[in-house]
Motif scaffolding. Sequence first.
Motif, mmCIF file in Angstrom:
data_model
loop_
_atom_site.group_PDB
_atom_site.id
_atom_site.type_symbol
_atom_site.label_atom_id
_atom_site.label_comp_id
_atom_site.label_asym_id
_atom_site.label_seq_id
_atom_site.Cartn_x
_atom_site.Cartn_y
_atom_site.Cartn_z
ATOM 1 N N VAL A 267 0.860 -1.182 0.000
ATOM 2 C CA VAL A 267 0.000 0.000 0.000
ATOM 3 C C VAL A 267 0.895 1.229 0.000
ATOM 4 N N GLU A 268 0.345 2.325 -0.514
ATOM 5 C CA GLU A 268 1.037 3.608 -0.464
ATOM 6 C C GLU A 268 0.211 4.536 0.412
ATOM 7 N N VAL A 269 0.880 5.155 1.394
ATOM 8 C CA VAL A 269 0.180 5.979 2.380
ATOM 9 C C VAL A 269 0.834 7.359 2.439
ATOM 10 N N THR A 270 -0.001 8.393 2.299
ATOM 11 C CA THR A 270 0.485 9.759 2.459
ATOM 12 C C THR A 270 -0.455 10.506 3.392
ATOM 13 N N GLY A 271 0.046 11.552 4.022
ATOM 14 C CA GLY A 271 -0.773 12.373 4.902
ATOM 15 C C GLY A 271 0.100 13.296 5.712
ATOM 16 N N PHE A 272 -0.545 14.243 6.360
ATOM 17 C CA PHE A 272 0.175 15.149 7.242
ATOM 18 C C PHE A 272 -0.624 15.330 8.519
ATOM 19 N N PRO A 273 -0.023 15.099 9.646
ATOM 20 C CA PRO A 273 1.316 14.528 9.803
ATOM 21 C C PRO A 273 1.378 13.112 9.228
ATOM 22 N N GLU A 274 2.608 12.682 8.961
ATOM 23 C CA GLU A 274 2.794 11.363 8.338
ATOM 24 C C GLU A 274 2.135 10.281 9.177
ATOM 25 N N PRO A 275 1.264 9.487 8.543
ATOM 26 C CA PRO A 275 0.582 8.420 9.297
ATOM 27 C C PRO A 275 1.523 7.260 9.621
ATOM 28 N N THR A 276 1.213 6.581 10.704
ATOM 29 C CA THR A 276 1.889 5.314 11.004
ATOM 30 C C THR A 276 1.019 4.204 10.424
ATOM 31 N N LEU A 277 1.655 3.183 9.902
ATOM 32 C CA LEU A 277 0.907 2.087 9.288
ATOM 33 C C LEU A 277 1.224 0.790 10.025
ATOM 34 N N THR A 278 0.189 0.031 10.296
ATOM 35 C CA THR A 278 0.330 -1.265 10.961
ATOM 36 C C THR A 278 -0.371 -2.313 10.111
ATOM 37 N N TRP A 279 0.306 -3.437 9.895
ATOM 38 C CA TRP A 279 -0.278 -4.566 9.172
ATOM 39 C C TRP A 279 -0.858 -5.560 10.172
ATOM 40 N N TYR A 280 -2.009 -6.127 9.824
ATOM 41 C CA TYR A 280 -2.647 -7.168 10.636
ATOM 42 C C TYR A 280 -3.015 -8.346 9.743
ATOM 43 N N LYS A 281 -2.953 -9.527 10.308
ATOM 44 C CA LYS A 281 -3.450 -10.735 9.628
ATOM 45 C C LYS A 281 -4.412 -11.413 10.596
ATOM 46 N N LYS A 282 -5.638 -11.584 10.155
ATOM 47 C CA LYS A 282 -6.678 -12.192 10.984
ATOM 48 C C LYS A 282 -6.742 -11.520 12.357
ATOM 49 N N GLY A 283 -6.581 -10.191 12.382
ATOM 50 C CA GLY A 283 -6.673 -9.429 13.618
ATOM 51 C C GLY A 283 -5.400 -9.359 14.446
ATOM 52 N N GLN A 284 -4.354 -10.082 14.060
ATOM 53 C CA GLN A 284 -3.097 -10.094 14.810
ATOM 54 C C GLN A 284 -2.067 -9.191 14.122
ATOM 55 N N LYS A 285 -1.403 -8.350 14.899
ATOM 56 C CA LYS A 285 -0.387 -7.452 14.361
ATOM 57 C C LYS A 285 0.767 -8.253 13.773
ATOM 58 N N LEU A 286 1.204 -7.861 12.574
ATOM 59 C CA LEU A 286 2.317 -8.542 11.909
ATOM 60 C C LEU A 286 3.621 -7.811 12.171
ATOM 61 N N LEU B 8 -7.292 -12.837 5.871
ATOM 62 C CA LEU B 8 -7.552 -11.413 5.724
ATOM 63 C C LEU B 8 -6.357 -10.613 6.234
ATOM 64 N N TYR B 9 -5.800 -9.768 5.379
ATOM 65 C CA TYR B 9 -4.720 -8.861 5.740
ATOM 66 C C TYR B 9 -5.276 -7.443 5.732
ATOM 67 N N VAL B 10 -4.924 -6.672 6.751
ATOM 68 C CA VAL B 10 -5.404 -5.291 6.875
ATOM 69 C C VAL B 10 -4.202 -4.379 7.070
ATOM 70 N N ALA B 11 -4.145 -3.317 6.257
ATOM 71 C CA ALA B 11 -3.158 -2.257 6.437
ATOM 72 C C ALA B 11 -3.913 -1.085 7.056
ATOM 73 N N GLN B 12 -3.543 -0.699 8.269
ATOM 74 C CA GLN B 12 -4.260 0.364 8.975
ATOM 75 C C GLN B 12 -3.324 1.555 9.184
ATOM 76 N N ALA B 13 -3.696 2.706 8.573
ATOM 77 C CA ALA B 13 -2.921 3.935 8.699
ATOM 78 C C ALA B 13 -3.602 4.852 9.696
ATOM 79 N N GLN B 14 -2.783 5.505 10.546
ATOM 80 C CA GLN B 14 -3.359 6.350 11.583
ATOM 81 C C GLN B 14 -2.483 7.579 11.818
ATOM 82 N N ASN B 15 -3.152 8.735 11.944
ATOM 83 C CA ASN B 15 -2.509 9.962 12.397
ATOM 84 C C ASN B 15 -3.550 10.744 13.199
ATOM 85 N N PRO B 16 -3.216 11.929 13.727
ATOM 86 C CA PRO B 16 -4.192 12.660 14.543
ATOM 87 C C PRO B 16 -5.492 13.002 13.814
#
Length: 110
Positions: free
Chosen positions: A10-29, A58-66
């Motif tokens: 995935v490609e993620v952009t934003g300001f402030p720069e988001p942190t990205l976390t990958w999950y597989k079946k709900g578990q952090k990778l 199921l794989y989930v890429a979750q991006a988060q910033n303020p």
Amino acid sequence: MEGSPVTLEVEVTGFPEPTLTWYKKGQKLSTDGHLQVLHKDTRHSVFIPKVCKADEGLYVAQAQNPSGTLSSNVILHVTGNCRPPITRINWITLCVVYVSMSLMYWLLTQ
């Protein structure tokens, strides 16, 4: 296909720069001996050099910033049946059984 390399990206952009976390079946990778979690500039990826049936799901890429949280999902299906090749010890065992059976046949028909 089982045994092939797989990259989820995935490609993620934003300001402030988001942190990205990958999950597989709900578990952090995280990077381990089987897969790598990579990040370069705005690209985030999961790389599996030799995918297997256990990698399905199921794989989930979750991006988060303020400003909030966004996620992207993908379901990985693995096809094929990658059986290990017959090893030398199995061939030796097979040959011993064959010779033993042949010898027993020869003794019984004499």
